[in-house]
Design a protein around this motif. Structure first.
Motif, PDB file in Angstrom:
ATOM      1  N   MET A   1       0.811  -1.209   0.000  1.00 14.07           N
ATOM      2  CA  MET A   1       0.000   0.000   0.000  1.00 14.07           C
ATOM      3  C   MET A   1       0.847   1.264   0.000  1.00 14.07           C
ATOM      4  SD  MET A   1      -2.808   1.138   2.831  1.00 14.07           S
ATOM      5  CE  MET A   1      -1.553   1.417   4.079  1.00 14.07           C
ATOM      6  N   ILE A   2       1.965   1.267   0.723  1.00 22.70           N
ATOM      7  CA  ILE A   2       2.690   2.516   0.931  1.00 22.70           C
ATOM      8  C   ILE A   2       3.657   2.853  -0.192  1.00 22.70           C
ATOM      9  CG2 ILE A   2       2.511   2.205   3.417  1.00 22.70           C
ATOM     10  CD1 ILE A   2       5.488   1.592   3.449  1.00 22.70           C
ATOM     11  N   ALA A   3       3.810   1.953  -1.175  1.00 24.93           N
ATOM     12  CA  ALA A   3       4.783   2.214  -2.238  1.00 24.93           C
ATOM     13  C   ALA A   3       4.476   3.516  -2.977  1.00 24.93           C
ATOM     14  CB  ALA A   3       4.815   1.048  -3.222  1.00 24.93           C
ATOM     15  N   GLY A   4       3.200   3.836  -3.146  1.00 25.46           N
ATOM     16  CA  GLY A   4       2.830   5.074  -3.830  1.00 25.46           C
ATOM     17  C   GLY A   4       2.864   6.296  -2.947  1.00 25.46           C
ATOM     18  N   LEU A   5       3.139   6.099  -1.647  1.00 23.28           N
ATOM     19  CA  LEU A   5       3.114   7.202  -0.694  1.00 23.28           C
ATOM     20  C   LEU A   5       4.498   7.595  -0.194  1.00 23.28           C
ATOM     21  CD1 LEU A   5       0.201   5.787   1.518  1.00 23.28           C
ATOM     22  CD2 LEU A   5      -0.007   7.427  -0.341  1.00 23.28           C
ATOM     23  N   LEU A   6       5.541   6.944  -0.689  1.00 25.18           N
ATOM     24  CA  LEU A   6       6.878   7.117  -0.127  1.00 25.18           C
ATOM     25  C   LEU A   6       7.354   8.570  -0.060  1.00 25.18           C
ATOM     26  CD1 LEU A   6       8.886   4.040  -1.457  1.00 25.18           C
ATOM     27  CD2 LEU A   6       7.818   4.361   0.765  1.00 25.18           C
ATOM     28  N   PRO A   7       7.209   9.364  -1.127  1.00 27.60           N
ATOM     29  CA  PRO A   7       7.702  10.751  -1.028  1.00 27.60           C
ATOM     30  C   PRO A   7       7.044  11.535   0.097  1.00 27.60           C
ATOM     31  CG  PRO A   7       7.333  10.147  -3.320  1.00 27.60           C
ATOM     32  CD  PRO A   7       6.739   9.047  -2.492  1.00 27.60           C
ATOM     33  N   ASP A   8       5.720  11.451   0.224  1.00 30.50           N
ATOM     34  CA  ASP A   8       5.011  12.193   1.274  1.00 30.50           C
ATOM     35  C   ASP A   8       5.354  11.660   2.658  1.00 30.50           C
ATOM     36  OD1 ASP A   8       3.821  13.781  -0.619  1.00 30.50           O
ATOM     37  OD2 ASP A   8       1.974  12.605  -0.714  1.00 30.50           O
ATOM     38  N   MET A   9       5.453  10.347   2.790  1.00 32.30           N
ATOM     39  CA  MET A   9       5.792   9.755   4.083  1.00 32.30           C
ATOM     40  C   MET A   9       7.200  10.150   4.506  1.00 32.30           C
ATOM     41  SD  MET A   9       4.155   5.931   3.777  1.00 32.30           S
ATOM     42  CE  MET A   9       4.603   5.505   5.452  1.00 32.30           C
ATOM     43  N   ALA A  10       8.140  10.127   3.560  1.00 38.16           N
ATOM     44  CA  ALA A  10       9.514  10.499   3.886  1.00 38.16           C
ATOM     45  C   ALA A  10       9.598  11.934   4.374  1.00 38.16           C
ATOM     46  CB  ALA A  10      10.403  10.297   2.655  1.00 38.16           C
ATOM     47  N   ALA A  11       8.858  12.816   3.714  1.00 35.65           N
ATOM     48  CA  ALA A  11       8.873  14.220   4.128  1.00 35.65           C
ATOM     49  C   ALA A  11       8.254  14.403   5.510  1.00 35.65           C
ATOM     50  CB  ALA A  11       8.123  15.067   3.093  1.00 35.65           C
ATOM     51  N   ASP A  12       7.145  13.713   5.765  1.00 39.56           N
ATOM     52  CA  ASP A  12       6.455  13.867   7.047  1.00 39.56           C
ATOM     53  C   ASP A  12       7.241  13.251   8.198  1.00 39.56           C
ATOM     54  OD1 ASP A  12       4.125  14.711   8.561  1.00 39.56           O
ATOM     55  OD2 ASP A  12       3.642  12.584   8.754  1.00 39.56           O
ATOM     56  N   LEU A  13       7.931  12.157   7.935  1.00 37.06           N
ATOM     57  CA  LEU A  13       8.682  11.468   8.980  1.00 37.06           C
ATOM     58  C   LEU A  13      10.133  11.948   9.076  1.00 37.06           C
ATOM     59  CD1 LEU A  13       7.421   7.833   8.254  1.00 37.06           C
ATOM     60  CD2 LEU A  13       6.738   9.285  10.162  1.00 37.06           C
ATOM     61  N   HIS A  14      10.501  12.881   8.195  1.00 35.57           N
ATOM     62  CA  HIS A  14      11.847  13.460   8.192  1.00 35.57           C
ATOM     63  C   HIS A  14      12.917  12.382   7.963  1.00 35.57           C
ATOM     64  CE1 HIS A  14       9.938  17.124   9.598  1.00 35.57           C
ATOM     65  NE2 HIS A  14       9.442  16.466  10.630  1.00 35.57           N
ATOM     66  N   THR A  15      12.657  11.504   7.003  1.00 38.37           N
ATOM     67  CA  THR A  15      13.619  10.474   6.616  1.00 38.37           C
ATOM     68  C   THR A  15      13.793  10.515   5.104  1.00 38.37           C
ATOM     69  OG1 THR A  15      11.853   8.809   6.397  1.00 38.37           O
ATOM     70  CG2 THR A  15      12.983   8.961   8.538  1.00 38.37           C
ATOM     71  N   SER A  16      14.780   9.796   4.605  1.00 37.82           N
ATOM     72  CA  SER A  16      14.993   9.721   3.164  1.00 37.82           C
ATOM     73  C   SER A  16      13.998   8.739   2.544  1.00 37.82           C
ATOM     74  CB  SER A  16      16.422   9.260   2.862  1.00 37.82           C
ATOM     75  OG  SER A  16      16.603   7.914   3.270  1.00 37.82           O
ATOM     76  N   ILE A  17      13.833   8.850   1.226  1.00 36.47           N
ATOM     77  CA  ILE A  17      12.938   7.924   0.523  1.00 36.47           C
ATOM     78  C   ILE A  17      13.480   6.505   0.615  1.00 36.47           C
ATOM     79  CG2 ILE A  17      12.075   7.272  -1.755  1.00 36.47           C
ATOM     80  CD1 ILE A  17      11.750  10.178  -2.424  1.00 36.47           C
ATOM     81  N   VAL A  18      14.802   6.364   0.550  1.00 37.90           N
ATOM     82  CA  VAL A  18      15.403   5.036   0.654  1.00 37.90           C
ATOM     83  C   VAL A  18      15.091   4.408   2.007  1.00 37.90           C
ATOM     84  CG1 VAL A  18      17.594   3.795   0.767  1.00 37.90           C
ATOM     85  CG2 VAL A  18      17.234   5.507  -1.012  1.00 37.90           C
ATOM     86  N   ALA A  19      15.225   5.180   3.089  1.00 38.80           N
ATOM     87  CA  ALA A  19      14.926   4.656   4.428  1.00 38.80           C
ATOM     88  C   ALA A  19      13.447   4.324   4.569  1.00 38.80           C
ATOM     89  CB  ALA A  19      15.348   5.672   5.492  1.00 38.80           C
ATOM     90  N   THR A  20      12.599   5.171   4.022  1.00 37.53           N
ATOM     91  CA  THR A  20      11.158   4.916   4.099  1.00 37.53           C
ATOM     92  C   THR A  20      10.791   3.671   3.313  1.00 37.53           C
ATOM     93  OG1 THR A  20      10.839   7.312   4.214  1.00 37.53           O
ATOM     94  CG2 THR A  20       8.887   5.974   3.834  1.00 37.53           C
ATOM     95  N   GLY A  21      11.505   3.414   2.227  1.00 39.84           N
ATOM     96  CA  GLY A  21      11.260   2.205   1.442  1.00 39.84           C
ATOM     97  C   GLY A  21      11.521   0.933   2.220  1.00 39.84           C
ATOM     98  N   GLN A  22      12.325   1.027   3.272  1.00 41.05           N
ATOM     99  CA  GLN A  22      12.589  -0.153   4.091  1.00 41.05           C
ATOM    100  C   GLN A  22      11.361  -0.592   4.884  1.00 41.05           C
ATOM    101  OE1 GLN A  22      15.427  -1.799   3.502  1.00 41.05           O
ATOM    102  NE2 GLN A  22      15.612  -0.101   2.040  1.00 41.05           N
ATOM    103  N   LEU A  23      10.350   0.275   4.986  1.00 37.23           N
ATOM    104  CA  LEU A  23       9.093  -0.137   5.604  1.00 37.23           C
ATOM    105  C   LEU A  23       8.438  -1.252   4.792  1.00 37.23           C
ATOM    106  CD1 LEU A  23       7.676   3.398   6.500  1.00 37.23           C
ATOM    107  CD2 LEU A  23       8.559   1.700   8.127  1.00 37.23           C
ATOM    108  N   VAL A  24       8.643  -1.224   3.473  1.00 36.43           N
ATOM    109  CA  VAL A  24       8.158  -2.300   2.611  1.00 36.43           C
ATOM    110  C   VAL A  24       9.007  -3.549   2.813  1.00 36.43           C
ATOM    111  CG1 VAL A  24       7.726  -3.002   0.226  1.00 36.43           C
ATOM    112  CG2 VAL A  24       7.325  -0.634   0.918  1.00 36.43           C
ATOM    113  N   THR A  25      10.312  -3.353   2.869  1.00 37.71           N
ATOM    114  CA  THR A  25      11.232  -4.475   3.043  1.00 37.71           C
ATOM    115  C   THR A  25      10.939  -5.232   4.327  1.00 37.71           C
ATOM    116  OG1 THR A  25      12.956  -3.237   1.874  1.00 37.71           O
ATOM    117  CG2 THR A  25      13.664  -5.135   3.176  1.00 37.71           C
ATOM    118  N   VAL A  26      10.809  -4.498   5.417  1.00 26.48           N
ATOM    119  CA  VAL A  26      10.614  -5.121   6.734  1.00 26.48           C
ATOM    120  C   VAL A  26       9.265  -5.833   6.802  1.00 26.48           C
ATOM    121  CG1 VAL A  26      10.279  -4.623   9.187  1.00 26.48           C
ATOM    122  CG2 VAL A  26      12.173  -3.573   7.951  1.00 26.48           C
ATOM    123  N   PHE A  27       8.221  -5.236   6.244  1.00 29.82           N
ATOM    124  CA  PHE A  27       6.907  -5.881   6.237  1.00 29.82           C
ATOM    125  C   PHE A  27       6.981  -7.223   5.514  1.00 29.82           C
ATOM    126  CE2 PHE A  27       2.946  -7.027   4.235  1.00 29.82           C
ATOM    127  CZ  PHE A  27       1.990  -6.775   5.197  1.00 29.82           C
TER     128      PHE A  27
END
Length: 379
Positions: free
Chosen positions: A1-27
């Protein structure tokens, strides 16, 4: 679900897009490893009760994700989501088969797995559209509400006697099945197929934004187009397997995926953004159809290899190996962004599919040799 939301999530959580992408990896990684273990450990539990508990936990975890205040709280919620989903899906298959009975068990399993496949296909585009208009947190709130409604449906819609005493394969039986060389190689094909797809799927919104002139909700429409193509692929794949057999479906699907991914990267590298949209869209649609046309064919091939007795274990392991591929793909996509560029994601994805194709051909030759060794094959 979050693959299409990565840019907005990264900005809101103050992390990089690469780090936010790890939310998919870990799941995906948590799902892959927890599902067979938890399913084996909970084999003695009443199936109806277990399904309600797993789906309720999934709803609660989505609420936790909605309210997460930082990256690590969201990561923890994603792990809980994965373990709940990994427990629910195999149980749903077992319960559906028990409810339907032997005569309609195949249809019941097709409905459950078809629903899961379509949900995977449409999760990203719907999440992207909702996230663009209401914010990424509302996607988790929406899934929490749907999960709560589904839990209530199980609670009030299933008789209490359903699901009692269903047999469950032990962890040892699962390992023994996976250790068969031809089964293991087939499962590795699933992993390579999933790895290739999620290398670019995890960062598809970023890929489209960087290589075309689309932005915002327009990207969500492209992801939705992929979902429609994927749903078409599931339908075509099921029909094609019945008519042609699994092998004659798997090889063309992997071949089309290779060319689709290569087309996307080639367009990104060699065409300006004003001209890249059409070939990128062609690649997205071809990939969506071929990707999910492959899945029912791969399941059918596993059933033929494992036999009826080993089918439940093989299909459960196939789901785990698929999610392992999803996690590896998300990680590989992150690595590609770190050492190369977003335009190279298609090349890397295509290489994974080439590996899956080569392994599939090798499996076919191995099966032919085994059959010839046990029967009188013509010279």
């Amino acid at each position: 679900m979050i693959a299409g939301l990565l840019p907005d999530m990264a900005a809101d959580l103050h992390t990089s897009i690469v780090a936010t992408g790890q939310l998919v990896t870990v799941f995906a990684l948590a799902y892959a490893f927890s599902s067979p273990v938890l399913t084996a450990l909970t084999g003695a539990f009443h199936r109806r009760t277990l399904m309600i508990a797993a789906l309720s936990a999934f709803a609660v975890a989505n609420v936790l994700a909605w309210g997460a205040q930082n990256y690590w709280e969201l990561m923890a919620a994603r792990i809980v989501l994965a373990t709940a989903a990994g427990l629910y899906v195999p149980g749903a298959n077992a319960l559906a088969g028990a409810i339907a009975g032997p005569d309609r068990r195949g249809t019941a399993l097709a409905i459950v797995n078809g629903g899961i496949t379509i949900a995977v296909a449409f999760g990203v585009p719907l999440g992207a559209v909702i996230g663009d208009r209401l914010g990424w947190r509302m996607t988790f709130a929406g899934v929490a509400a749907l999960s709560a409604a589904a839990s209530a449906g199980l609670l009030f819609g299933l008789p209490r006697s359903i699901g009692a005493g269903l047999p469950t394969a032990t962890l040892r039986e699962r390992i023994d099945t996976a250790r068969r060389p031809v089964v293991l190689m087939t499962l590795l094909v699933t992993t390579l197929w999933a790895t290739g797809a999620y290398t670019i799927y995890t960062y598809l919104a970023l890929f489209i934004a960087r290589t075309t002139q689309l932005h915002g909700a327009q990207i969500g429409y492209v992801l939705f187009t992929w979902g429609v193509a994927a749903a078409v692929g599931v339908f075509i794949g099921g029909k094609a397997v019945d008519r042609l057999g699994s092998r004659r479906v798997i090889i063309p699907c992997l071949t089309v995926s290779i060319f689709a991914f290569a087309l996307m990267s080639a367009s990104a590298h060699w065409l300006p953004a004003s001209l890249a949209l059409v070939p990128v869209l062609v690649g997205v649609v071809a990939w969506g159809i071929a990707h999910w046309c492959f899945y029912p064919a791969q399941q059918a091939g596993l059933i033929g290899i494992a036999g009826l007795r080993g089918t439940p274990i093989a299909l459960s392991l196939n789901a785990s190996f698929m999610y392992l591929g999803f996690s590896l793909g998300a990680a590989l996509g992150s690595l590609t962004l770190s050492v190369a560029s977003v335009s190279d994601l298609g090349w890397v994805a295509a290489l994974c599919e080439v590996g899956a194709l080569v392994l599939t051909v090798s499996i076919g030759r191995h099966v032919v040799k085994v059959r010839c060794a046990s029967t009188a094959c013509p010279a």
